[in-house]
Design an enzyme around this catalytic site. Structure first.
Site, PDB file in Angstrom:
ATOM      1  N   HIS A  17     -39.937  15.616  34.039  1.00 59.34           N
ATOM      2  CA  HIS A  17     -39.845  16.946  33.438  1.00 59.34           C
ATOM      3  C   HIS A  17     -39.530  17.994  34.505  1.00 59.34           C
ATOM      4  CE1 HIS A  17     -40.985  20.218  30.605  1.00 59.34           C
ATOM      5  NE2 HIS A  17     -41.387  20.827  31.712  1.00 59.34           N
ATOM      6  N   GLU A  18     -40.310  17.988  35.575  1.00 60.44           N
ATOM      7  CA  GLU A  18     -40.105  18.971  36.643  1.00 60.44           C
ATOM      8  C   GLU A  18     -38.800  18.730  37.395  1.00 60.44           C
ATOM      9  OE1 GLU A  18     -41.858  21.549  36.773  1.00 60.44           O
ATOM     10  OE2 GLU A  18     -43.485  20.900  35.456  1.00 60.44           O
ATOM     11  N   HIS A  21     -36.066  20.755  35.783  1.00 58.82           N
ATOM     12  CA  HIS A  21     -36.063  22.135  36.275  1.00 58.82           C
ATOM     13  C   HIS A  21     -35.476  22.194  37.681  1.00 58.82           C
ATOM     14  CE1 HIS A  21     -38.354  23.410  32.869  1.00 58.82           C
ATOM     15  NE2 HIS A  21     -39.493  22.859  33.239  1.00 58.82           N
TER      16      HIS A  21
END
Length: 344
Positions: A17-18, A21
């Site tokens: 997920h990170e 980003h």
């Protein structure tokens, strides 16, 4: 052992997920100050280039901290100085990467164990399916325009729409037929039944089939998450039915205990299945238009794009702070509920 598996699964999902980003931020030339796994005090860290990579004490959580993300910065590479659509892409990348991860793991899962086809193996006496002329060998194509690809989707659709009349489209000898089925409540099973039994035998296809059914598996998990949220918001489920990290660890432990006697392969497959569910779930949850979540931030970006100017950062900050406080409160309630369930 369940805690080890839980930490591995949570860590991989959060990192991915990170990473979404992080990679899009780098692509947009945004300065990333820290990329971390976990929350709380830092256990290990190293710096490469302008970014510090760290491991923190609590394994549930993570962050991709960007320059100018939560405060004003004059740096030309700061998050707050990028265009609204660049910021939108950076924030949206996290949930999107969760869906990508869910798809990749689904492909691995389908490639390893195959998929269950929606073929009926029998009909039950006294139920609507029998009265409508459905037979063993019929292949269910759709229910109320919901496209069915796995037999498990039939029971899941019935669970999310208890007692509702259903228009079932099915294939028999290559020809399409339809039947209107009214589920009947079974006292013995404690739920509504369509009156059919199905095929849980797994089939394997070629590479293209595997890629195709990997997508169907991801879609099924996303659908289940949305329907669960719908039941929660409509009062058909309550907070007591929700699970947090404690409940998920217990589920992982129970799944491990049930599958370990079948061998390492089945343990890994079941862990993969849980990872697909959690990754798809995290992607959906993060896209909810709620303050402090990625979806809440995206709402502010959309409003900014429509207005042609930024919303006052103090107002936005306060809204996200309130949202974060509410989420933390909900997490505490869910955690205590999970702990309570362990002793009843």
């Amino acid at each position: 052992m369940s805690i080890v598996f839980a930490i591995i699964i949570f860590s991989l999902i959060i990192i991915f997920h990170e990473l979404g980003h992080f990679l899009v931020a780098k692509k947009c030339d945004v300065k990333v100050n820290e990329f971390c796994l976990g929350l709380g005090p830092t256990l290990l860290h190293f710096t490469k280039g302008e970014t510090t990579y760290s491991l923190k004490l609590l394994p549930f959580g993570g962050a991709c901290t960007m320059e100018g993300e939560d405060e004003e910065s004059e740096d030309g590479r700061a998050f707050n100085n990028k265009s609204v659509w660049q910021r939108f892409a950076i924030v949206a990348a996290g949930p999107i990467f969760n869906f990508i991860m869910a798809y990749v793991l689904s492909v691995i899962l389908i490639g390893a164990i195959g998929y269950d086809t929606p073929v009926i193996t029998g009909v039950m006496d006294g139920y609507s399916a029998e009265e409508q002329g459905m037979q063993a060998g019929d292949t269910i194509v759709s229910i109320n325009n919901y496209r069915v690809h796995f037999y498990q989707e039939v029971s899941v659709y019935s669970f999310f729409h208890p007692g509702q009349e259903m228009k079932v489209t099915y294939l028999r000898d290559g020809e399409k037929h339809s039947a209107t089925i009214t589920p009947k409540y079974s006292e013995e099973d404690g739920r509504y039944l369509l009156g059919i039994t199905g095929n849980y035998q797994r089939e394997k296809g070629n590479v293209f089939k595997t890629l195709q059914y990997g997508f169907y598996e991801m879609k099924y998990q996303i659908y289940s998450t949305f329907q669960s949220l719908k039941m929660l918001f409509t009062g058909k489920l309550t907070v007591k039915d929700m699970s947090g990290p404690v409940g998920i660890v217990k589920t992982i432990g129970d799944t491990y205990d049930e599958s370990v006697s079948s061998g390492v392969f089945y343990v890994i497959m079941n862990m993969l299945n849980i990872a697909v569910l959690l990754s798809a779930n995290l992607g959906v949850m993060n896209l909810l238009p709620f303050p402090a979540l990625d979806g809440g931030r995206l709402v502010f970006f959309i409003i900014e794009a429509i207005r042609g100017k930024k919303i006052d950062e103090n107002i936005e900050g306060r809204v996200h702070l309130i949202g974060f406080a509410l989420l933390m409160g909900l997490m505490v309630v869910v955690m205590f509920n999970d702990i309570y369930k362990l002793f009843v």
